[in-house]
Write an enzyme that holds these catalytic residues in place. Sequence first.
Site, PDB file in Angstrom:
ATOM      1  N   ASN A  97       4.391  -4.838  -9.730  1.00 39.96           N
ATOM      2  CA  ASN A  97       3.563  -3.661  -9.474  1.00 39.96           C
ATOM      3  C   ASN A  97       3.055  -3.717  -8.047  1.00 39.96           C
ATOM      4  O   ASN A  97       3.070  -4.764  -7.408  1.00 39.96           O
ATOM      5  CB  ASN A  97       2.357  -3.655 -10.416  1.00 39.96           C
ATOM      6  CG  ASN A  97       2.657  -2.862 -11.677  1.00 39.96           C
ATOM      7  OD1 ASN A  97       3.633  -2.116 -11.744  1.00 39.96           O
ATOM      8  ND2 ASN A  97       1.817  -3.034 -12.674  1.00 39.96           N
ATOM      9  N   LYS A 179       4.192   5.434  -9.059  1.00 42.21           N
ATOM     10  CA  LYS A 179       3.566   4.403  -9.915  1.00 42.21           C
ATOM     11  C   LYS A 179       2.267   3.907  -9.273  1.00 42.21           C
ATOM     12  O   LYS A 179       1.245   3.712  -9.951  1.00 42.21           O
ATOM     13  CB  LYS A 179       4.564   3.255 -10.120  1.00 42.21           C
ATOM     14  CG  LYS A 179       4.039   2.079 -10.911  1.00 42.21           C
ATOM     15  CD  LYS A 179       4.774   1.904 -12.213  1.00 42.21           C
ATOM     16  CE  LYS A 179       4.142   0.882 -13.126  1.00 42.21           C
ATOM     17  NZ  LYS A 179       4.943  -0.312 -13.328  1.00 42.21           N
ATOM     18  N   ASN A 183      -1.536   3.844 -10.709  1.00 43.55           N
ATOM     19  CA  ASN A 183      -2.298   2.585 -10.720  1.00 43.55           C
ATOM     20  C   ASN A 183      -3.612   2.720  -9.958  1.00 43.55           C
ATOM     21  O   ASN A 183      -4.641   2.192 -10.386  1.00 43.55           O
ATOM     22  CB  ASN A 183      -1.466   1.444 -10.111  1.00 43.55           C
ATOM     23  CG  ASN A 183      -0.396   0.939 -11.059  1.00 43.55           C
ATOM     24  OD1 ASN A 183      -0.483   1.122 -12.267  1.00 43.55           O
ATOM     25  ND2 ASN A 183       0.635   0.314 -10.520  1.00 43.55           N
ATOM     26  N   ASN A 187      -6.282   1.813 -12.784  1.00 43.10           N
ATOM     27  CA  ASN A 187      -6.564   0.369 -12.894  1.00 43.10           C
ATOM     28  C   ASN A 187      -7.930  -0.064 -12.354  1.00 43.10           C
ATOM     29  O   ASN A 187      -8.675  -0.765 -13.066  1.00 43.10           O
ATOM     30  CB  ASN A 187      -5.438  -0.449 -12.240  1.00 43.10           C
ATOM     31  CG  ASN A 187      -4.122  -0.303 -12.967  1.00 43.10           C
ATOM     32  OD1 ASN A 187      -3.944   0.638 -13.740  1.00 43.10           O
ATOM     33  ND2 ASN A 187      -3.199  -1.213 -12.736  1.00 43.10           N
ATOM     34  N   ASN A 197      -7.769   1.838 -21.046  1.00 44.47           N
ATOM     35  CA  ASN A 197      -7.437   3.030 -20.236  1.00 44.47           C
ATOM     36  C   ASN A 197      -8.035   4.315 -20.813  1.00 44.47           C
ATOM     37  O   ASN A 197      -8.603   5.130 -20.094  1.00 44.47           O
ATOM     38  CB  ASN A 197      -5.914   3.200 -20.158  1.00 44.47           C
ATOM     39  CG  ASN A 197      -5.242   2.047 -19.441  1.00 44.47           C
ATOM     40  OD1 ASN A 197      -5.916   1.136 -18.955  1.00 44.47           O
ATOM     41  ND2 ASN A 197      -3.921   2.071 -19.359  1.00 44.47           N
ATOM     42  N   SER A 249      -3.638  -4.485 -16.438  1.00 48.85           N
ATOM     43  CA  SER A 249      -3.471  -5.859 -15.934  1.00 48.85           C
ATOM     44  C   SER A 249      -4.620  -6.207 -14.984  1.00 48.85           C
ATOM     45  O   SER A 249      -5.039  -7.359 -14.910  1.00 48.85           O
ATOM     46  CB  SER A 249      -2.123  -6.018 -15.247  1.00 48.85           C
ATOM     47  OG  SER A 249      -2.004  -5.077 -14.208  1.00 48.85           O
TER      48      SER A 249
END
Length: 293
Positions: A97, A179, A183, A187, A197, A249
Amino acid sequence: MTTTWHILGPGAIGSLFGCYLQQAGFGVHLIGRNGGGPQTIELVESDIITRHQFEEAPPDQPISHLLVTVKAQQTLAAIEAVRPRLAPQPRILLLQNGMGAWEAVAERLRGAILLLGTTTEGANRPAPNRVIHAGSGETYIGALETRHQTEAEALCRQWANLPLTLAADPNIHGRLWRKLAINCAINPLTAIYDCPNGDLLQNPHALAQMEAVCTEVEAVMTQVLGEETRGLFTLAKSVAAQTGNNISSMLQDVRKQRTTEIDFITGYLLEQAHRLGLACPSNQALLNQVKQM
Ligand SMILES: NC(=O)c1ccc[n+]([C@@H]2O[C@H](COP(=O)([O-])OP(=O)(O)OC[C@H]3O[C@@H](n4cnc5c(N)ncnc54)[C@H](OP(=O)(O)O)[C@@H]3O)[C@@H](O)[C@H]2O)c1
């Protein structure tokens, strides 16, 4: 002759790909933090458990194909440790990522063919020798430099037998940016509010921050990609809803007191914004907050 893949960072994603590559007939060696990796991995998929045995990489075997699955912030140190063992023109696939970890790698390994990947496969590793394939997704691979795109296509052909939805993407940078945008939107907020989330959608303060973050990210993406980027807030909310129970994560890393990937997510966005002379105060505030946790 079958290709042998060395997997640098046999964590959740590295172990999953290691098992699949071995199952598909490739030679696989796992390289963990101190050089060696787990010898046996149990791969758990629904109620099926398969056991995979891996041999330690012979130290004198040049590494021609390297799959890098360490976290973005661990990339440079991990690559430096295996650098003396790399073949003259290694194929290196960074499957991580975030964005930008490749910059230092490309600078140091000028002869390498660098490929970039992104995956939405879900995996977790409750113990060093056990990986749970928690959800199927899609994996896309492209080349850092356009002239190497045929290598990405060749790799996807070689990996056609892996039980994965996998394709080469000639616009991998665009895909990685999309992506990254999601994120950036989800995140850091999950880390700050310490929630799954989906809970962000019930939190008016978090939603207002998400909207501001998305507006800034759209402005940067529009400049970087050279095409109008819109609708990110709507997309981020729908991803947060679809992945409602997920613990990101970043939040997992914060809870375990580990360094997060924020420098390669929001940090990368801010670097690009700075280069373009665009202000991103909402993203900057989230980065500052997460880095203080
Ligand atoms: N897990 C997922 O479902 C998922 C999905 C999509 C994308 N990703 C991305 O994939 C990447 C890997 O994630 P992950 O969840 O697999 O992380 P992970 O489980 O933490 O795996 C990283 C592995 O790299 C090892 N490592 C760290 N430094 C190393 C070094 N210098 N040399 C060799 N190995 C080293 C770690 O060892 P230690 O355990 O000793 O730290 C760990 O085993 C991340 O960028 C993540 O965001 C993950």
